[in-house]
Structures are given as structure tokens and as C-alpha cells.
Design an enzyme around this catalytic site. Structure first.
Site, PDB file in Angstrom:
ATOM      1  N   GLY A 109      -3.753  -1.336  -0.504  1.00 21.71           N
ATOM      2  CA  GLY A 109      -4.571  -1.522   0.684  1.00 21.71           C
ATOM      3  C   GLY A 109      -5.934  -2.008   0.240  1.00 21.71           C
ATOM      4  O   GLY A 109      -6.145  -2.278  -0.944  1.00 21.71           O
ATOM      5  N   LYS A 144      -0.700   7.980  -2.011  1.00 19.54           N
ATOM      6  CA  LYS A 144      -1.803   7.033  -1.817  1.00 19.54           C
ATOM      7  C   LYS A 144      -2.929   7.444  -2.752  1.00 19.54           C
ATOM      8  O   LYS A 144      -3.379   8.595  -2.724  1.00 19.54           O
ATOM      9  CB  LYS A 144      -2.255   7.116  -0.355  1.00 19.54           C
ATOM     10  CG  LYS A 144      -3.194   6.043   0.098  1.00 19.54           C
ATOM     11  CD  LYS A 144      -3.256   6.072   1.635  1.00 19.54           C
ATOM     12  CE  LYS A 144      -4.206   5.071   2.192  1.00 19.54           C
ATOM     13  NZ  LYS A 144      -4.143   4.980   3.646  1.00 19.54           N
ATOM     14  N   LEU A 194       4.324   0.575  -3.928  1.00 22.27           N
ATOM     15  CA  LEU A 194       4.668   0.156  -2.562  1.00 22.27           C
ATOM     16  C   LEU A 194       3.704  -0.895  -2.050  1.00 22.27           C
ATOM     17  O   LEU A 194       4.008  -1.630  -1.119  1.00 22.27           O
ATOM     18  CB  LEU A 194       4.638   1.370  -1.619  1.00 22.27           C
ATOM     19  CG  LEU A 194       5.729   2.397  -1.872  1.00 22.27           C
ATOM     20  CD1 LEU A 194       5.466   3.662  -1.055  1.00 22.27           C
ATOM     21  CD2 LEU A 194       7.096   1.829  -1.520  1.00 22.27           C
ATOM     22  N   GLY A 195       2.528  -0.945  -2.629  1.00 20.87           N
ATOM     23  CA  GLY A 195       1.569  -1.959  -2.193  1.00 20.87           C
ATOM     24  C   GLY A 195       0.153  -1.485  -2.390  1.00 20.87           C
ATOM     25  O   GLY A 195      -0.093  -0.365  -2.840  1.00 20.87           O
ATOM     26  N   ASP A 254      -6.862   2.159  15.396  1.00 23.14           N
ATOM     27  CA  ASP A 254      -6.409   1.061  14.527  1.00 23.14           C
ATOM     28  C   ASP A 254      -4.893   0.898  14.621  1.00 23.14           C
ATOM     29  O   ASP A 254      -4.216   0.711  13.605  1.00 23.14           O
ATOM     30  CB  ASP A 254      -6.855   1.319  13.078  1.00 23.14           C
ATOM     31  CG  ASP A 254      -6.867   0.042  12.244  1.00 23.14           C
ATOM     32  OD1 ASP A 254      -6.813  -1.065  12.839  1.00 23.14           O
ATOM     33  OD2 ASP A 254      -6.933   0.137  11.006  1.00 23.14           O
ATOM     34  N   VAL A 256      -0.649   2.423  -3.349  1.00 27.74           N
ATOM     35  CA  VAL A 256       0.359   3.354  -2.818  1.00 27.74           C
ATOM     36  C   VAL A 256       1.632   3.238  -3.662  1.00 27.74           C
ATOM     37  O   VAL A 256       2.096   2.120  -3.944  1.00 27.74           O
ATOM     38  CB  VAL A 256       0.664   3.078  -1.322  1.00 27.74           C
ATOM     39  CG1 VAL A 256       1.633   4.109  -0.771  1.00 27.74           C
ATOM     40  CG2 VAL A 256      -0.624   3.099  -0.496  1.00 27.74           C
TER      41      VAL A 256
HETATM   42  P1  ATP Z   1      -5.746  -1.343   4.639  1.00 24.39           P
HETATM   43  O1  ATP Z   1      -6.190  -0.502   3.490  1.00 24.39           O
HETATM   44  O2  ATP Z   1      -6.566  -2.557   4.790  1.00 24.39           O
HETATM   45  O3  ATP Z   1      -5.605  -0.560   5.921  1.00 24.39           O
HETATM   46  P2  ATP Z   1      -2.900  -1.205   4.255  1.00 24.39           P
HETATM   47  O4  ATP Z   1      -2.639  -0.470   5.539  1.00 24.39           O
HETATM   48  O5  ATP Z   1      -1.899  -2.212   3.838  1.00 24.39           O
HETATM   49  O6  ATP Z   1      -4.315  -1.920   4.278  1.00 24.39           O
HETATM   50  P3  ATP Z   1      -2.363   1.185   2.759  1.00 24.39           P
HETATM   51  O7  ATP Z   1      -2.207   2.050   3.948  1.00 24.39           O
HETATM   52  O8  ATP Z   1      -3.103   1.734   1.588  1.00 24.39           O
HETATM   53  O9  ATP Z   1      -3.110  -0.148   3.099  1.00 24.39           O
HETATM   54  O10 ATP Z   1      -0.922   0.732   2.302  1.00 24.39           O
HETATM   55  C1  ATP Z   1      -0.675  -0.111   1.185  1.00 24.39           C
HETATM   56  C2  ATP Z   1       0.811  -0.448   1.170  1.00 24.39           C
HETATM   57  O11 ATP Z   1       1.585   0.731   0.991  1.00 24.39           O
HETATM   58  C3  ATP Z   1       1.302  -1.108   2.443  1.00 24.39           C
HETATM   59  O12 ATP Z   1       2.148  -2.184   2.114  1.00 24.39           O
HETATM   60  C4  ATP Z   1       2.102  -0.044   3.138  1.00 24.39           C
HETATM   61  O13 ATP Z   1       3.210  -0.557   3.798  1.00 24.39           O
HETATM   62  C5  ATP Z   1       2.566   0.857   1.999  1.00 24.39           C
HETATM   63  N1  ATP Z   1       2.594   2.238   2.475  1.00 24.39           N
HETATM   64  C6  ATP Z   1       1.528   2.973   2.880  1.00 24.39           C
HETATM   65  N2  ATP Z   1       1.916   4.194   3.264  1.00 24.39           N
HETATM   66  C7  ATP Z   1       3.263   4.256   3.112  1.00 24.39           C
HETATM   67  C8  ATP Z   1       4.274   5.255   3.371  1.00 24.39           C
HETATM   68  N3  ATP Z   1       3.930   6.436   3.857  1.00 24.39           N
HETATM   69  N4  ATP Z   1       5.556   4.954   3.100  1.00 24.39           N
HETATM   70  C9  ATP Z   1       5.897   3.738   2.621  1.00 24.39           C
HETATM   71  N5  ATP Z   1       5.009   2.737   2.375  1.00 24.39           N
HETATM   72  C10 ATP Z   1       3.708   2.990   2.609  1.00 24.39           C
END
Ligand code: ATP
Length: 282
Positions: free
Chosen positions: A21, A41, A18-19, A135, A26
């Protein structure tokens, strides 16, 4: 990371990444025995130690696991192996509100009202429990597949205050969304989240948060100077809501209860949201 997942997580089928962070990967996964889908995650322990993230992570887990509200990403459980920590979260198939707005340009007032009233409901739930998110931003708001349900995510910076008027002073958050009292390193409390809400409503209606600039220093200066403009296509109700949330003095800013009574949200019915969920818990 992906190639090792199959052997590390025999109970889960990895559907897709999904991506990433700053500190995590994730994945969209399926729990094999129930076929229920989650967002998983994964945080490498080595990174937690290197970046001194232990307290942040423990705080995120401790706070989020106690929350149960349709407008907050559900935290199911966490586990670990030798190398990583895994957080099993509700899967939000519509991705981030940030990406949705980027793809649409900007949202209509009706759509903003529909999504932001859920954000207001989620903040109300948090503030009633003395939790300051710290945040709130378009990138931490996730959507259902049809983009009608909104969920607050990422509790890494959230704090539980001992009383509603307790204040904190740590400089944290994401520059585009932080309040003047945070920028000025003044003590701050629940009103800091209301400022971020103002930036989010503005971002939905215009496509970008109000103080966005090419560099962080300019953003912080603009916040200190309250330098932002309201486009003339906004309705009077939207303008009033944004102005009252982006109030320099936190004592004059709307509280979450005041926000619910704003004319902009007049047609939105709040408490029925409690009956909505994306998927039922295991
Ligand atoms: P940072 O770590 O700097 O806060 P971030 O918020 O993008 O960055 P993550 O929260 O780890 O980092 O998320 C990484 C990716 O995974 C993002 O693109 C986010 O949209 C996706 N993602 C995170 N949680 C979920 C979820 N519960 N359902 C769907 N996609 C998710």
C-alpha cells in the site's frame, strides 16, 4: 523487507507477499503453532513518523479491533518491534474487488447483487455504531477465494461520530468515490458512505466508477457537475438504485435502510449473512 521477516517474526511462516500500500507491506502468513493463516500488514515506524500517520494508524487499530461482522475484515491483534508495527488481519484469498472487476470487465447484476448486499450489510453494521468509513471503494473491498464473500477493509480514514447526525468536514477519501458535499468542503455525515456505495455498484455493473477521468481535477469537476452516464444495458432497478444513491443532496440520498428495500436487492436475504465467516477466530 522480505529478507528480514524470518528473523523478525519467528512465530509466523511467510507464505507470500500480497502487495504494497502507500504506507505498508502486506504478506500472507501462517501462525506456526496453530497453522491459521492471516494477512500481516507491516508499517515501518520511520514512515509513520515521516508521513505523520500516528493518529491515522492508532485510529485504524482502535476502531477495527472492536468490529466483529462477517462482512468486515477481522482485526485479530497488533504488535510492534523496534522498527515496525504489525497488524494481524483476516486473510481474504480472493484479493480486491477492484482487481476482480478488472479481470472480468464487469459483473452481472446477479453477481453485483450478491456481493453488494454484503457490502450493504457491512455498512449497516458500521452506521448502526455511528462509524463513517470515509474510504469505501472497490480497492478496499476484499473477497474470499471463491469470490462469493465480501469484506470491508482499510479503516484508516474511518471515524466514530458521537451521534447519527454529527457531521465532519475534513476533505478525505479517494477522488473517484467522494461525494459532492465532501468535494465542496461542506459538512458531511453517514450519507457520504452511501454516495460511495452508489459509485461501487456502478463500478461493479460497468467496470469503472462513474466519475473516472484521466486526472483528479476532472474527476472532482465531474462530481460537482453530476456528470455521469448510465449505460443502456442496466436494468430499471439497477438504474433507480444508482440514481438514488448518487443524489447530489445528501438529505435526499437513500439511507442504508432504504437501500435494503430497493427493488434491486429484493431477492437478497440480508441478515443470514451473520452466520458466514471465512475462518474461525483463534
Ligand atoms: P493504500 O495504502 O493506498 O490504501 P492499499 O489499500 O492497496 O493502498 P493495503 O491495504 O496496505 O494498501 O494493501 C496492500 C495489498 O495487500 C493490496 O493489494 C491488498 O489487496 C492486499 N491486502 C490487504 N489486506 C489484505 C487481506 N486482509 N487479505 C488479503 N489481501 C490483503
Amino acid at each position: 523487507m522480505e529478507s528480514k521477516l524470518g528473523s523478525r517474526l519467528p512465530d509466523y511462516e511467510v507464505i507470500k507477499p500480497l502487495g504494497r500500500g502507500a504506507y505498508s507491506y502486506v504478506y500472507h502468513v501462517k501462525y506456526r503453532s496453530t497453522s491459521q493463516e492471516f494477512a500481516l500488514k507491516i508499517i515501518e515506524k520511520q514512515v509513520v513518523v515521516q508521513k505523520n500517520l500516528t493518529n491515522r494508524l492508532l485510529n485504524e487499530i482502535k476502531l477495527q479491533k472492536r468490529l466483529n461482522h462477517p462482512c468486515i475484515v477481522k482485526f485479530y491483534h497488533s504488535f510492534e518491534d523496534e522498527d515496525c508495527i504489525y497488524l494481524v488481519l483476516e486473510y481474504c484469498a480472493g484479493g480486491e474487488l477492484f482487481s476482480y472487476i478488472k479481470s472480468e470487465g464487469r459483473l452481472s447484476e446477479d453477481e453485483t447483487r450478491m456481493l453488494c448486499s454484503q457490502l450493504v450489510d457491512g455498512i449497516d453494521y458500521l452506521h448502526n455504531r455511528g462509524i463513517l468509513h470515509r474510504d469505501l471503494k472497490l480497492g478496499n473491498l476484499l473477497l474470499s477465494e471463491d469470490r462469493t464473500l465480501l469484506k470491508i477493509g482499510d479503516f484508516g480514514l474511518a471515524v466514530k461520530l458521537s451521534n447519527y447526525s454529527e457531521e465532519r468536514s475534513t476533505l478525505c477519501g479517494t477522488p473517484n468515490y467522494i461525494s459532492p458535499e465532501v468535494v465542496n468542503r461542506q459538512p458531511y455525515g453517514l450519507a457520504a458512505d452511501l454516495w460511495s456505495l452508489g459509485c461501487i455498484v456502478y463500478g461493479c455493473l460497468t467496470g469503472n466508477p462513474p466519475f473516472e477521468s484521466p486526472d483528479i481535477q476532472t474527476t472532482l469537476l465531474k462530481i460537482k457537475d453530476m456528470s455521469y452516464s448510465l449505460p443502456n444495458y442496466l436494468s430499471d432497478d439497477a438504474e433507480t438504485l444508482i440514481r438514488s444513491l448518487l443524489s447530489w443532496n445528501p438529505d435526499e440520498r437513500l439511507s442504508i435502510q432504504d437501500v435494503k428495500n430497493q427493488p434491486f436487492f429484493k431477492s437478497q436475504f440480508f441478515s443470514t449473512l451473520d452466520t458466514r465467516t471465512l475462518q474461525s477466530p483463534t
